[in-house]
Enzyme design. Structure first.
Site, PDB file in Angstrom:
ATOM      1  N   GLU A 120     -52.079  52.720  32.097  1.00 29.40           N
ATOM      2  CA  GLU A 120     -52.240  53.136  33.493  1.00 29.40           C
ATOM      3  C   GLU A 120     -52.687  54.584  33.653  1.00 29.40           C
ATOM      4  O   GLU A 120     -53.556  54.887  34.478  1.00 29.40           O
ATOM      5  CB  GLU A 120     -50.926  52.930  34.268  1.00 29.40           C
ATOM      6  CG  GLU A 120     -50.658  51.485  34.669  1.00 29.40           C
ATOM      7  CD  GLU A 120     -50.016  50.676  33.572  1.00 29.40           C
ATOM      8  OE1 GLU A 120     -49.684  51.266  32.519  1.00 29.40           O
ATOM      9  OE2 GLU A 120     -49.847  49.459  33.748  1.00 29.40           O
TER      10      GLU A 120
ATOM     11  N   HIS B 249     -38.944  46.647  38.584  1.00 31.84           N
ATOM     12  CA  HIS B 249     -40.136  46.033  39.169  1.00 31.84           C
ATOM     13  C   HIS B 249     -40.045  45.900  40.687  1.00 31.84           C
ATOM     14  O   HIS B 249     -40.796  45.144  41.276  1.00 31.84           O
ATOM     15  CB  HIS B 249     -40.381  44.653  38.559  1.00 31.84           C
ATOM     16  CG  HIS B 249     -40.942  44.684  37.174  1.00 31.84           C
ATOM     17  ND1 HIS B 249     -40.223  45.105  36.097  1.00 31.84           N
ATOM     18  CD2 HIS B 249     -42.170  44.356  36.699  1.00 31.84           C
ATOM     19  CE1 HIS B 249     -40.972  45.026  35.005  1.00 31.84           C
ATOM     20  NE2 HIS B 249     -42.156  44.594  35.352  1.00 31.84           N
TER      21      HIS B 249
END
Lengths: 462, 365
Positions: A196, A265
């Protein structure tokens, strides 16, 4: 007793699916690991494997049946050591018959769970009837709306491209980029490694060079690895260069709690990004806004953080066939009018607010629901105008309460709406804890319509 | 059953050392007399400019962090003189004054940025570490160690996407070379064959930490091997070597072969920033570089050997001093940005739906 084979949940958020194909016939013997059927969700086609040994005695849901709810009995398996005798209920024969005659099949509790299948995917229960209806009456999912927005902008502007994990060959981890690789090719739909920080930097650099990258994060939880480029590289470039160097990049992906994926998450980053000057932050609720605002984000000269919500991806909303509209960034929208209290929200919270407004209406409290849509720049005037009409305000936010968007809206009401207030501004947020995994605890931690209703009752006179 | 590669890994790549071998066969760029003189002028401009910046810092005219490039001049000049300024892009970290001067950007507006004035290249809003010139395809000037490497990957992606034949030159230091995103970028650059030259300016110290104390592999040119990126090791104190290495690396990258990792061994004479007393190294070490390895003295000797008149060199010195003095004068006398500049350039577009934020001053009332 034969074993009931039930429609499996293939992802944390799957509620129903299509039984695409049976690979075994009635009477076939089955060994553990055999593929029994193919099941399609709006995201993917998955194989349904046998766990037990036996004979497929009866198929209860025929292939081609759509919208089969998770948990519906789809077949019966007779154990290897059981006799021939069968007492299984009748299968659902034809979808049409089932739909028109739901009670006719043997077990209305179970096998007709899929009976209501012919209706196109229904709008969410909290959807106020008529408020989003358009001439054509076509419905699309938020997922399709986002994909269409990208496809339309990619057709319009050759500088626009998409990059991220699984966006190309896999068609998107959440299938938001479905079909883009086929239409635009691998030059413009770029699969990245799981990296990322690196690819956010590459996307940002490409924007500095004048391209229009759409950087997809599989979820914004993973964007924390890349937040330096979003904040330090993208947001500050134009200012630090005295207006010389722009950074028209869109960072997009699902944000907020999904379903049972627990603390790492499940987080809403809207307040984080909304605190950064130089960023535009958008968090739409319905399909029309998702499409119109994503198109606006791609066309914007500024870096945009576009926060989607996984639980909304599969939700259908009315959208005009020819809707090519680019919506204005920075404008909130009243999605339900009311005179007694304003419910300010964004993203998935809008659904809860609308649901709460329905309940409150039955009690004689008319709630106005204001969808912020853009979190930065915030439509301060729309909030203050609504407050001036209702004199009461609640912020409903699927996220933590501390230093939240709710905190910001409350500060605004104190600073500039004080004279319009008849009651303290309240916030209804998630509990101030990391999101737990256990189903009951998760439910307790998250915002819902009832919590908003309870807050409204507190500040609205009987 | 997985089985080991049939072929040796390097059989698939010509050789990770092929560029170094090519370079080693001839390390000296055959510069013409004019080119040598130009290198001398440009390096001297950086040297004098940076000395002046140091002075102005001492006088309180430059604030914050200010990282001087003194000693490293041959790297920027050797590399950037080989670029195609029409298409190629450059990006670096916060020690960026030299790279801008190497482009021929007006020293006045660079110095005025250092003093935080309206006429500065970022209108006084960027400062020493955040300067850009999109007209020159110079993309900064980045304050976060290592960020420019990934951003440079993006510039290279744009070259490839636009098929403009350009390459990106991305500089970073031996300190930044330990950042994770550098390797994330190496991986993608090699995977996608991006046209980028990664340049490690190894000046031996990451702030105050010597490379031996921070880096398990101090031969930075080897660090691309895991990504099949060929490495080159260059004497960064010799502008002709750097230029020759640039010729080799740029040709390879322009042929569509993907990235090159070039390590330039260099040395900064001053501290990491102006506030660094540089106690981590000996005076003798610094002195040795200044006296025996200085890049400007080296090219000057060559010019003299070639028969350049001392007077001509002195005239250049004088001219450079005048340019730098004028830049300093300009930077001292230019006005500060107007207070309204506080709110400009935050966003490019205006978003009609939103009321403007309340200025802090009004808040206080």
């Amino acid at each position: 007793m034969p074993v009931e084979l039930k429609m499996p949940a293939l992802s944390p958020t799957m509620e129903e699916g299509t039984l695409a194909r049976w690979l075994k016939r009635e009477g076939d013997s089955v060994a553990p690991g055999d593929i029994l059927a193919e099941i399609e969700t709006d995201k993917a086609t998955m194989e349904f494997e046998a766990v037990d040994e036996g004979v497929l005695e009866r198929i209860a849901v025929l292939e081609g049946t759509e919208n089969v709810k998770v948990g519906t009995v789809i077949a019966f398996l007779r154990g290897a050591d059981e006799g021939e005798a069968s007492s299984t209920p009748s299968p659902v024969r034809e979808e049409a018959a089932a739909a028109s005659d739901g009670g006719a099949s043997g077990d209305p509790e179970k096998s007709t769970a899929d009976a209501a299948t012919l209706v196109p995917a229904p709008a969410h229960a909290s959807h106020p009837a008529g408020s989003h209806r358009t001439a054509s009456g076509r419905t699309v999912t938020v997922r399709e709306a986002l994909r269409d927005a990208m496809a339309e902008e990619m057709r319009r502007d050759p500088r626009v491209f998409v990059m991220g994990e699984e966006v190309a060959q896999y068609q998107g981890a959440y299938k938001v980029t479905q079909g883009l690789l086929d239409e635009f090719g691998k030059k413009r739909v770029i699969d990245t490694p799981i990296t990322e920080y690196g690819f956010a930097g590459i996307g940002t650099g490409a924007a500095m060079a004048g391209l229009r990258p759409i950087v997809e994060f599989m979820t914004f939880n993973f964007a924390m690895q890349a937040i330096d480029h979003i904040v330090n590289s993208a947001a500050k470039t134009n200012y630090m260069s005295g207006g010389q160097m722009r950074c028209p990049v869109v960072f997009r992906g699902p944000n907020g709690a999904a379903s049972r994926v627990a603390a790492q998450h499940s987080q809403n980053f809207a307040p984080w990004y909304a605190s950064v000057p130089g960023l535009v932050v958008i968090a739409p609720y319905d399909a029309a806004d998702a499409k119109g605002l994503l198109k606006a984000a791609i066309r914007s000269e500024d870096p945009v953080v576009f926060l989607e919500n996984e639980l909304l991806y599969g939700r259908s909303f009315a959208l005009d066939e020819d809707e090519e509209q680019v919506l204005p960034i920075g404008k909130a929208k009243i999605v339900r009018e009311g005179r007694d209290v304003t419910l300010v929200s964004y993203s998935i919270g809008v659904g809860f607010a609308l649901e709460a407004a329905e309940t409150l209406a039955a009690e004689g409290i008319e709630a106005e629901v204001l969808d912020l849509r853009t979190i930065r720049p915030l439509d301060r005037q729309a909030i203050l105008d609504s407050l001036a009409r209702t004199n009461r305000l609640i912020v409903a936010e699927e996220g933590w309460p501390t230093c939240s968007v709710a905190s910001e809206v409350m500060a605004l009401c104190m600073e500039e709406g004080f004279d319009d207030l008849d009651a303290p501004v309240l916030r209804v947020c998630n509990e101030d804890v990391p999101l737990p995994y256990a189903a009951n605890l998760e439910q307790l931690a998250l915002i819902n319509a009832d919590k908003i209703v309870a807050a409204a009752r507190r500040i609205c006179p009987k | 059953m997985s089985k080991p590669h049939d072929s040796a890994p390097d059989a698939q790549v010509p050789s990770l050392r092929s560029l170094q071998d090519q370079f080693a066969s001839n390390t000296r760029y055959p510069a013409s007399a004019d080119e040598k003189l130009a290198f001398y002028r440009q390096m001297l401009l950086i040297r004098r400019f940076e000395e002046k910046a140091g002075q102005l810092y001492g006088l309180g005219l430059i604030g914050g962090f200010c990282h001087l490039y003194i000693g490293q001049e041959a790297v920027a000049i050797g590399l950037q003189s080989a670029l195609n300024p029409e298409v190629d892009s450059v990006i670096t970290g916060y020690r960026d004054h030299g790279h801008m001067l190497a482009y021929g950007i007006d020293p006045k507006i660079i110095m005025a940025e250092l003093t935080g004035r309206h006429s500065g290249i970022s209108r006084g809003k960027g400062g020493s570490m955040h300067m850009f010139s999109t007209a020159h395809k110079f993309y900064g000037g980045h304050g976060i160690v290592g960020a420019q490497v990934a951003l440079g990957g993006g510039l290279a992606l744009a070259h490839q996407y636009n098929e403009d034949g350009g390459l990106c030159l991305a500089y970073f230091g031996d300190g930044a070379a330990n950042q994770g995103q550098v390797y994330e970028t190496f991986n993608m650059a090699a995977l996608w064959k991006l046209p980028i030259v990664f340049v490690v300016e190894n000046n031996r110290y990451a702030m105050g930490t010597a490379v031996e104390r921070s880096s398990a592999e101090t031969e930075f040119h080897r660090r691309g091997a895991a990504f099949r990126i060929p490495g080159m090791h260059v004497d960064g104190m010799d502008v002709l070597q750097v230029r020759q290495a640039a010729e080799v690396a740029f040709a390879y990258v322009r042929d569509g072969n993907g990235p090159v990792l070039m390590e330039c061994s260099t040395y900064r004479y001053r501290g990491h920033s102006m506030s660094d007393p540089a106690k981590y190294r000996t005076r003798e070490e610094v002195q040795e570089f200044k006296e025996q390895r200085d890049p400007i003295e080296a090219i000057k000797r060559l010019l003299v050997e070639d028969g350049t008149a001392e007077d001509d060199l002195r005239a250049i010195d004088k001219e450079i001093r005048a340019i730098v003095a004028a830049a300093a004068d300009f930077a001292e006398t230019s006005p500060e940005p107007e207070p309204e500049e506080l709110y400009t350039d935050v966003l490019v577009d205006s978003y009609s739906g939103s009321a403007p934020a309340i200025p802090a001053a009004e808040h206080a009332r």
